[in-house]
Motif scaffolding. Structure first.
Motif, short mmCIF file in Angstrom:
data_model
loop_
_atom_site.label_atom_id
_atom_site.label_comp_id
_atom_site.label_asym_id
_atom_site.label_seq_id
_atom_site.Cartn_x
_atom_site.Cartn_y
_atom_site.Cartn_z
N PHE A 67 0.83 -1.21 0.00
CA PHE A 67 0.00 0.00 0.00
C PHE A 67 0.86 1.26 0.00
CE2 PHE A 67 -1.81 3.55 2.31
CZ PHE A 67 -2.98 3.78 1.60
N PHE A 68 1.84 1.31 0.90
CA PHE A 68 2.64 2.53 1.03
C PHE A 68 3.50 2.77 -0.20
CE2 PHE A 68 1.96 1.85 5.73
CZ PHE A 68 1.12 2.95 5.88
N GLU A 69 3.98 1.70 -0.83
CA GLU A 69 4.75 1.88 -2.06
C GLU A 69 3.88 2.44 -3.18
OE1 GLU A 69 6.59 -1.90 -2.77
OE2 GLU A 69 8.43 -1.34 -1.69
N LYS A 70 2.67 1.90 -3.32
CA LYS A 70 1.75 2.39 -4.35
C LYS A 70 1.27 3.80 -4.04
CE LYS A 70 0.09 -2.22 -5.60
NZ LYS A 70 -1.03 -3.18 -5.47
N ASP A 71 1.20 4.13 -2.74
CA ASP A 71 0.71 5.44 -2.32
C ASP A 71 1.80 6.51 -2.37
OD1 ASP A 71 -1.60 6.88 -1.31
OD2 ASP A 71 -0.50 7.10 0.56
N GLY A 72 3.01 6.11 -2.74
CA GLY A 72 4.10 7.08 -2.82
C GLY A 72 4.79 7.36 -1.50
N GLN A 73 4.48 6.57 -0.46
CA GLN A 73 5.11 6.76 0.85
C GLN A 73 6.25 5.75 1.01
OE1 GLN A 73 2.55 7.89 4.26
NE2 GLN A 73 0.81 7.33 2.95
N LYS A 74 7.29 5.95 0.20
CA LYS A 74 8.42 5.02 0.20
C LYS A 74 9.10 4.97 1.57
CE LYS A 74 12.58 3.84 -2.42
NZ LYS A 74 13.46 3.68 -1.23
N ASP A 75 9.10 6.10 2.29
CA ASP A 75 9.74 6.14 3.60
C ASP A 75 9.13 5.12 4.55
OD1 ASP A 75 7.51 8.15 3.26
OD2 ASP A 75 7.69 8.19 5.44
N LYS A 76 7.80 4.99 4.51
CA LYS A 76 7.13 4.02 5.38
C LYS A 76 7.38 2.59 4.91
CE LYS A 76 3.36 6.06 7.98
NZ LYS A 76 3.87 7.42 8.08
N ALA A 77 7.35 2.39 3.61
CA ALA A 77 7.62 1.05 3.06
C ALA A 77 9.03 0.61 3.43
CB ALA A 77 7.43 1.06 1.55
N ASP A 78 10.00 1.52 3.34
CA ASP A 78 11.38 1.19 3.71
C ASP A 78 11.49 0.83 5.18
OD1 ASP A 78 12.36 1.61 1.17
OD2 ASP A 78 13.00 3.68 1.55
N LEU A 79 10.82 1.59 6.03
CA LEU A 79 10.89 1.33 7.47
C LEU A 79 10.30 -0.03 7.81
CD1 LEU A 79 11.55 2.47 10.34
CD2 LEU A 79 9.16 3.20 10.44
N LEU A 80 9.16 -0.36 7.20
CA LEU A 80 8.47 -1.60 7.54
C LEU A 80 9.28 -2.85 7.19
CD1 LEU A 80 4.78 -0.74 6.61
CD2 LEU A 80 5.76 -1.04 8.88
N LYS A 81 10.25 -2.71 6.33
CA LYS A 81 11.09 -3.86 6.00
C LYS A 81 11.94 -4.29 7.19
CE LYS A 81 11.10 -2.46 1.16
NZ LYS A 81 11.83 -1.76 0.07
N TRP A 82 12.06 -3.39 8.18
CA TRP A 82 12.84 -3.71 9.36
C TRP A 82 11.95 -4.18 10.52
CZ3 TRP A 82 17.85 -3.74 8.19
CH2 TRP A 82 18.29 -2.92 7.16
N ARG A 83 10.65 -4.18 10.33
CA ARG A 83 9.73 -4.56 11.40
C ARG A 83 9.82 -6.05 11.71
NH1 ARG A 83 5.31 -2.60 14.25
NH2 ARG A 83 3.64 -4.10 14.66
N LYS A 84 9.83 -6.39 12.99
CA LYS A 84 10.02 -7.78 13.41
C LYS A 84 8.73 -8.58 13.35
CE LYS A 84 13.74 -6.69 16.67
NZ LYS A 84 14.17 -6.74 18.09
N PHE A 85 7.58 -7.91 13.40
CA PHE A 85 6.31 -8.61 13.49
C PHE A 85 5.66 -8.74 12.12
CE2 PHE A 85 7.06 -6.15 17.38
CZ PHE A 85 7.21 -7.20 18.28
N SER A 86 4.77 -9.70 11.97
CA SER A 86 4.16 -9.99 10.66
C SER A 86 2.95 -9.12 10.38
CB SER A 86 3.74 -11.47 10.61
OG SER A 86 2.78 -11.74 11.64
N TYR A 87 2.51 -8.33 11.36
CA TYR A 87 1.31 -7.51 11.19
C TYR A 87 1.65 -6.04 11.43
CZ TYR A 87 1.42 -7.56 16.28
OH TYR A 87 1.83 -7.43 17.58
N PHE A 88 0.71 -5.19 11.05
CA PHE A 88 0.90 -3.76 11.21
C PHE A 88 -0.47 -3.11 11.40
CE2 PHE A 88 1.94 0.53 9.33
CZ PHE A 88 2.88 0.89 10.28
N ASP A 89 -0.60 -2.27 12.44
CA ASP A 89 -1.86 -1.59 12.70
C ASP A 89 -1.84 -0.20 12.07
OD1 ASP A 89 -2.87 -3.70 14.16
OD2 ASP A 89 -2.11 -2.94 16.07
N VAL A 90 -2.90 0.15 11.36
CA VAL A 90 -2.99 1.45 10.71
C VAL A 90 -4.29 2.14 11.14
CG1 VAL A 90 -1.64 0.79 8.69
CG2 VAL A 90 -4.13 0.45 8.68
N TYR A 91 -4.29 3.45 10.98
CA TYR A 91 -5.51 4.23 11.15
C TYR A 91 -5.93 4.75 9.78
CZ TYR A 91 -5.40 4.40 16.27
OH TYR A 91 -5.44 4.08 17.60
#
Length: 553
Positions: A149-173
């Protein structure tokens, strides 16, 4: 089901939220000062939209609470970003840093200059979103979904960060079709954040102003802190020049091994700052350097490194600590809460210090006291001090910039330095790492290593430390002739390994669990760096992790 809300018990049907309980108990309020923003159950913070499944006792968090303010700030940021995205879909919003009760934010878009007119449009759109009271829906998705989603939305910064996340899920608002996350709870809907203003700083830069801490229904003034603003802006530029202004870039440096070069450059940059500072002091002809800063800012190491640089100019600086001017502990009057406030300037023997400083500047001999921290009293020992022509005195202490300390002293002979650790490292464009979080990390490490203090002991003192800083230190930072930033771009990757396991051991029932969890949340994204052999023995970070040669006898 019974909810105990700040001592008021409310009966609720199964499936109802905390917010339902707040409304049934008559605890909701038009006034922001009284309006619940979130709830703390045990030591954990929950959204008011949370649905308890059993009898629960909780504390309602309001703007007057640190955690409540963070909930308000996250929600207000979200509303700001939604407004920008609606009006300027291709704009890049970057939350840089906080100044007082405001957030400095930059806006980048090749098609828009973001003038004063654009700022007014954004604020008008925000007020519309607030009036709508849009629900802020929380949703759990997989990391793959989030990255896609973030890559398609143009938010590369978030997509890059999530690659370092240890958990398999992510909560969004999400709201109005926009999806984002701010690493913590938010209010149930947008109507809660109705006290704000956007101040246009220059085209493409604004301050998002929040309410006053002491009067939440009153908008805070935009701080006039030109020296601090310039320092943080300069540090922000350094991060970009060194290609390390996000956690993704820092982790990439750790993974590739290039972090060692980052350490060398960062430390060389610090050394250059101390050298420049020494040049300014020499040029000023000052006889006394007043060096102040908040807790864990690196004051002691900075004083020693400055002394080293002054020696290169043929000076023979002597060190003096304001701590030696403490009055006896049993003579300190309790505050309005019946507690001893050791951050208060009145814990110092101000008349004695002013007399000694004035005499030293005049070239006279003085007997400098020594404070015995074991007994909590002034020692019977003292030392004789008289400054020669090439011998300035460096005076270090949290109150060093307070005007009370230099009343009646020749100010032309005084040079003031303010030291702080102003990190400009961001998790991503919308989530900054707070300067206070870096300072508390430093203190957690130092207190554990040198005093064997638990995480909860240090976390428990932090609120008092912060109150003291806001009253006695921050108001005087613009008095400084020079502001010095001791933050190191690489330090969080070193500090993490010392306390991360210990912070994870803080139990949910602890009153400090929420504080520990907030720190753990951003540390989860950061790679450890085993690079102590690369860190110089005079580095500021050595004051906290150990190995600082200035402390050797």
């Amino acid at each position: 089901m019974k909810l105990d809300l700040d001592g008021k018990v409310v009966e609720l049907e199964s499936g109802k939220t905390i917010l339902d309980g707040v409304r049934k108990g008559g605890l909701d309020s038009i006034s922001l000062a009284d309006r619940p923003l979130a709830a703390q159950i045990g030591g954990e913070v929950f959204s008011l939209s949370y649905t308890p499944n059993k009898d629960t006792k909780m504390q309602l968090l309001r703007y007057g609470d640190e955690m409540g303010r963070r909930v308000y700030e996250r929600t207000l940021q979200f509303v700001f970003i939604v407004a920008v995205r609606k009006l300027y879909p291709s704009a890049r919003v970057r939350v840089r840093y906080s100044l007082g009760s405001g957030l400095f934010i930059t806006l980048e878009d090749p098609d828009n200059a973001f003038t004063q007119e654009a700022t007014s449009h954004i604020e008008a759109e925000m007020r519309l979103l607030v009036r709508k009271g849009l629900p802020l829906e929380r949703k759990r998705i997989s990391i793959k979904e989030a990255v896609d989603f973030f890559e398609k939305d143009g938010q590369k910064d978030k997509a890059d960060l999530l690659k370092w996340r240890k958990f398999s899920y992510f909560d969004v608002y999400q709201a109005e079709g926009h999806m984002d996350y701010f690493y913590g709870e938010m209010t149930p809907d947008t109507s809660y954040v109705d006290v704000f203003r956007i101040k246009h700083i220059w085209d493409g830069a604004v301050m998002l102003m929040m309410p006053r801490k002491d009067a939440p229904d009153v908008l805070a003034d935009c701080p006039e802190l030109p020296k601090l603003h310039e320092l943080v802006h300069q540090s922000d530029e350094w991060g970009r020049l060194m290609k390390c202004d996000t956690v993704h870039q820092l982790n990439s440096a750790v993974e590739s091994g290039s972090i060692r070069e980052l350490v060398r450059i960062n430390e060389a940059l610090h050394e250059r700052r101390y050298s420049d500072l020494a040049d300014k002091i020499i040029a000023s002809g000052a006889k006394a350097v007043m060096l102040a800063g908040p807790s864990s800012s690196g004051k002691t190491t900075s004083a020693h490194r400055l002394a080293t640089q002054l020696r290169l100019h043929g000076q023979e600086p002597v060190m003096l600590s304001l701590d030696d001017y403490y009055i006896d502990r049993d003579k300190i009057l309790p505050d309005e809460n019946g507690e001893i406030d050791l951050e208060n300037i009145n814990t110092l023997d101000i008349p004695r210090f002013k007399a000694d400083l004035a005499a030293l500047v005049r070239g006279e001999e003085v007997e400098v006291p020594e404070f015995d921290f074991k007994t909590g009293r002034r020692s019977s020992e003292s030392r004789t001090l008289k400054l020669t022509e090439d011998q300035p005195v460096i005076i270090e202490g949290i109150h060093g910039l307070n005007p009370q300390l230099i009343e009646g002293v020749d100010e032309s002979k005084i040079f003031r330095v303010y030291v702080s650790a102003l990190t400009t490292l961001n998790l991503d464009d919308h989530n900054r790492i707070r300067t206070t979080d870096i300072r508390i990390l430093r203190r957690l490490v130092r207190d554990y290593k040198t005093r064997n203090a638990s995480m909860e002991e240090t976390l428990g003192m932090w609120a008092s430390v912060r109150r003291g800083e806001e009253r006695w230190i921050f108001p005087y930072q613009e008095n400084a002739d020079v502001l010095l930033n001791t933050a190191l771009l690489y330090e969080v990757s070193v500090l993490k390994k010392y306390v991360y396991p210990l912070l994870n051991e803080v139990k949910p029932q602890s009153k400090y669990y929420a504080m520990a969890k907030d720190i753990v949340k951003f540390l989860n994204y950061i790679l450890d760096a085993d690079i102590e052999d690369e860190i110089p023995p005079t580095s500021v970070i050595r004051e906290f992790i150990g190995g600082n040669t200035y402390y050797r006898k």
